[in-house]
Design a protein around this motif. Sequence first.
Motif, mmCIF file in Angstrom:
data_model
loop_
_atom_site.group_PDB
_atom_site.id
_atom_site.type_symbol
_atom_site.label_atom_id
_atom_site.label_comp_id
_atom_site.label_asym_id
_atom_site.label_seq_id
_atom_site.Cartn_x
_atom_site.Cartn_y
_atom_site.Cartn_z
ATOM 1 N N VAL A 153 0.836 -1.202 0.000
ATOM 2 C CA VAL A 153 0.000 0.000 0.000
ATOM 3 C C VAL A 153 0.872 1.254 0.000
ATOM 4 C CG1 VAL A 153 -1.665 1.351 1.334
ATOM 5 C CG2 VAL A 153 -1.981 -1.120 1.073
ATOM 6 N N THR A 154 1.913 1.256 0.798
ATOM 7 C CA THR A 154 2.828 2.411 0.831
ATOM 8 C C THR A 154 3.424 2.662 -0.543
ATOM 9 O OG1 THR A 154 3.368 2.028 3.163
ATOM 10 C CG2 THR A 154 4.931 3.326 1.875
ATOM 11 N N LYS A 155 3.850 1.596 -1.209
ATOM 12 C CA LYS A 155 4.401 1.727 -2.560
ATOM 13 C C LYS A 155 3.330 2.192 -3.536
ATOM 14 C CE LYS A 155 6.850 -1.748 -4.011
ATOM 15 N NZ LYS A 155 7.251 -3.174 -4.241
ATOM 16 N N GLY A 156 2.111 1.693 -3.352
ATOM 17 C CA GLY A 156 1.013 2.089 -4.232
ATOM 18 C C GLY A 156 0.678 3.561 -4.108
ATOM 19 N N VAL A 157 0.672 4.070 -2.883
ATOM 20 C CA VAL A 157 0.403 5.497 -2.672
ATOM 21 C C VAL A 157 1.476 6.341 -3.351
ATOM 22 C CG1 VAL A 157 0.288 7.334 -0.935
ATOM 23 C CG2 VAL A 157 -0.879 5.156 -0.529
ATOM 24 N N ALA A 158 2.730 5.935 -3.216
ATOM 25 C CA ALA A 158 3.820 6.675 -3.861
ATOM 26 C C ALA A 158 3.645 6.696 -5.374
ATOM 27 C CB ALA A 158 5.161 6.042 -3.488
ATOM 28 N N CYS A 159 3.186 5.570 -5.940
ATOM 29 C CA CYS A 159 2.946 5.505 -7.379
ATOM 30 C C CYS A 159 1.813 6.443 -7.786
ATOM 31 C CB CYS A 159 2.611 4.064 -7.768
ATOM 32 S SG CYS A 159 2.222 3.841 -9.513
ATOM 33 N N ILE A 160 0.751 6.457 -7.008
ATOM 34 C CA ILE A 160 -0.377 7.342 -7.299
ATOM 35 C C ILE A 160 0.079 8.798 -7.328
ATOM 36 C CG2 ILE A 160 -2.505 8.301 -6.317
ATOM 37 C CD1 ILE A 160 -3.226 5.488 -5.395
ATOM 38 N N LEU A 161 0.878 9.182 -6.364
ATOM 39 C CA LEU A 161 1.349 10.570 -6.291
ATOM 40 C C LEU A 161 2.217 10.916 -7.505
ATOM 41 C CD1 LEU A 161 2.212 10.925 -2.485
ATOM 42 C CD2 LEU A 161 0.068 11.443 -3.674
ATOM 43 N N LYS A 162 3.014 9.949 -7.974
ATOM 44 C CA LYS A 162 3.862 10.192 -9.147
ATOM 45 C C LYS A 162 3.034 10.296 -10.426
ATOM 46 C CE LYS A 162 8.028 7.937 -7.329
ATOM 47 N NZ LYS A 162 8.915 6.752 -7.437
ATOM 48 N N CYS A 163 1.921 9.581 -10.463
ATOM 49 C CA CYS A 163 1.092 9.576 -11.673
ATOM 50 C C CYS A 163 0.189 10.804 -11.795
ATOM 51 C CB CYS A 163 0.215 8.322 -11.702
ATOM 52 S SG CYS A 163 1.096 6.783 -12.053
ATOM 53 N N GLN A 164 -0.109 11.477 -10.693
ATOM 54 C CA GLN A 164 -1.029 12.614 -10.763
ATOM 55 C C GLN A 164 -0.514 13.644 -11.765
ATOM 56 O OE1 GLN A 164 -1.802 14.727 -7.058
ATOM 57 N NE2 GLN A 164 -3.825 15.322 -7.774
ATOM 58 N N VAL A 165 -1.359 14.038 -12.689
ATOM 59 C CA VAL A 165 -0.960 14.947 -13.767
ATOM 60 C C VAL A 165 -0.894 16.387 -13.256
ATOM 61 C CG1 VAL A 165 -1.529 15.813 -16.069
ATOM 62 C CG2 VAL A 165 -2.011 13.414 -15.471
ATOM 63 N N VAL A 166 0.208 17.041 -13.536
ATOM 64 C CA VAL A 166 0.394 18.440 -13.158
ATOM 65 C C VAL A 166 0.343 19.282 -14.428
ATOM 66 C CG1 VAL A 166 1.941 20.135 -12.114
ATOM 67 C CG2 VAL A 166 1.793 17.822 -11.155
ATOM 68 N N LEU A 167 -0.580 20.233 -14.484
ATOM 69 C CA LEU A 167 -0.731 21.117 -15.629
ATOM 70 C C LEU A 167 -0.606 22.561 -15.169
ATOM 71 C CD1 LEU A 167 -3.762 19.421 -17.447
ATOM 72 C CD2 LEU A 167 -1.327 19.186 -17.976
ATOM 73 N N GLN A 168 0.268 23.290 -15.816
ATOM 74 C CA GLN A 168 0.504 24.696 -15.471
ATOM 75 C C GLN A 168 0.800 24.864 -13.976
ATOM 76 O OE1 GLN A 168 -3.007 26.719 -16.962
ATOM 77 N NE2 GLN A 168 -2.272 26.634 -19.079
ATOM 78 N N GLY A 169 1.576 23.907 -13.465
ATOM 79 C CA GLY A 169 2.003 23.983 -12.079
ATOM 80 C C GLY A 169 0.974 23.533 -11.060
ATOM 81 N N LYS A 170 -0.183 23.054 -11.507
ATOM 82 C CA LYS A 170 -1.239 22.643 -10.578
ATOM 83 C C LYS A 170 -1.524 21.148 -10.698
ATOM 84 C CE LYS A 170 -3.639 27.113 -10.537
ATOM 85 N NZ LYS A 170 -4.936 27.811 -10.757
ATOM 86 N N LYS A 171 -1.699 20.500 -9.542
ATOM 87 C CA LYS A 171 -2.063 19.086 -9.530
ATOM 88 C C LYS A 171 -3.501 18.948 -10.005
ATOM 89 C CE LYS A 171 1.008 18.008 -5.647
ATOM 90 N NZ LYS A 171 1.963 17.189 -6.427
ATOM 91 N N THR A 172 -3.747 17.967 -10.870
ATOM 92 C CA THR A 172 -5.095 17.784 -11.417
ATOM 93 C C THR A 172 -5.602 16.370 -11.095
ATOM 94 O OG1 THR A 172 -4.271 17.101 -13.602
ATOM 95 C CG2 THR A 172 -4.606 19.464 -13.238
ATOM 96 N N LEU A 173 -5.831 15.583 -12.123
ATOM 97 C CA LEU A 173 -6.380 14.236 -11.942
ATOM 98 C C LEU A 173 -5.403 13.172 -12.448
ATOM 99 C CD1 LEU A 173 -10.106 14.763 -13.079
ATOM 100 C CD2 LEU A 173 -9.116 15.029 -10.790
ATOM 101 N N TRP A 174 -5.941 12.011 -12.735
ATOM 102 C CA TRP A 174 -5.167 10.887 -13.249
ATOM 103 C C TRP A 174 -5.756 10.434 -14.571
ATOM 104 C CZ3 TRP A 174 -6.174 12.040 -8.303
ATOM 105 C CH2 TRP A 174 -5.108 12.046 -7.395
#
Length: 316
Positions: free
Chosen positions: A154-175
């Motif tokens: 689960v810890t590894k999965g959370v880290a993966c989720i955070l890396k996958c979150q799309v950042v557009l124009q400096g803002k975190k968005t969705l997946w």
Amino acid sequence: MFRQNVTWKTILAQPTAWYKSPEAQKIAANVLLYQHSNGGWEKNLDMVKPPKTPPKETTIDNGATTTQLTFLARVGTPECRAAALKAIEYLLAAQYPNGGWPQFWPLKKGYYTHITFNDDAMARVLTVLREIAQGKPDYAFVDAAQQQKCATAVTKGVACILKCQVVLQGKKTLWCAQHDEVSFAPAKARAYELPSLSGSESVDVLRFLMGEKPTPPVAAAIEGGIAWLKANQLTGIRIEKQGDDKVVVSDPSADPCWGRFYDLETGKPFFCGRDGIKKNSLAEIEKERRTGYSWYTNRGNQLLKDDYPTWKKRKH
């Protein structure tokens, strides 16, 4: 008497006592026959009925493996618990070192190797593993060593989720519904499933994160996703079935909804037929895809109205 009204779709929605009934045990006997030697299950099979062919490829798509694991754990006979433990090993073995899960394991060539959020696959796996790690009653038979393995996953999965979150124009968005298993970038699946922001799958990703310890990175991911959903909801429309077709109609009283896919550059919803070409409206794609796919979703409403406010109170 065997309850024919219990369908595989509703197998996890039965009263607690039912899982100890003869009816549940009869279905469990079928489910055990469907289990592959590697511990996983196929998808899209009605496991209330006995199998007609041996199990083939195994997956986490469409609720496969996680549904069977949860059901067997609730039934709780020695045979069911042994199969559930085997399923846990399957999920742990299928996880990439970077924390993500492919759609199929053993790996199947094609887009199936991508980190799969599509149809809530990864969110389902992580939710089950977290419940096991937390020693929830359904999984009380899982020993401490296995619980720790699940917690690590689960810890590894959370880290993966955070890396996958799309950042557009400096803002975190969705997946996206799927991400490249090496670069974490949004990735393509079928011809009409292009790299995008998912207004559907992102909802359960956010809901899963709300069940985690609200560390600054996790809280920032949630706040970014929620802000994006609030800013990009669609109002005044609803989907209506007209004969054998689906159309978008104006309705000022309709609840907000979201597009299934949002363009990574324009931020606007898009629609896509089997030709793989983006269109601006549902009416522009072929009827087969209009009616055979979910292009709009209202899943974000409960997240914004209930889950997010509850999380905010708990966080503070």
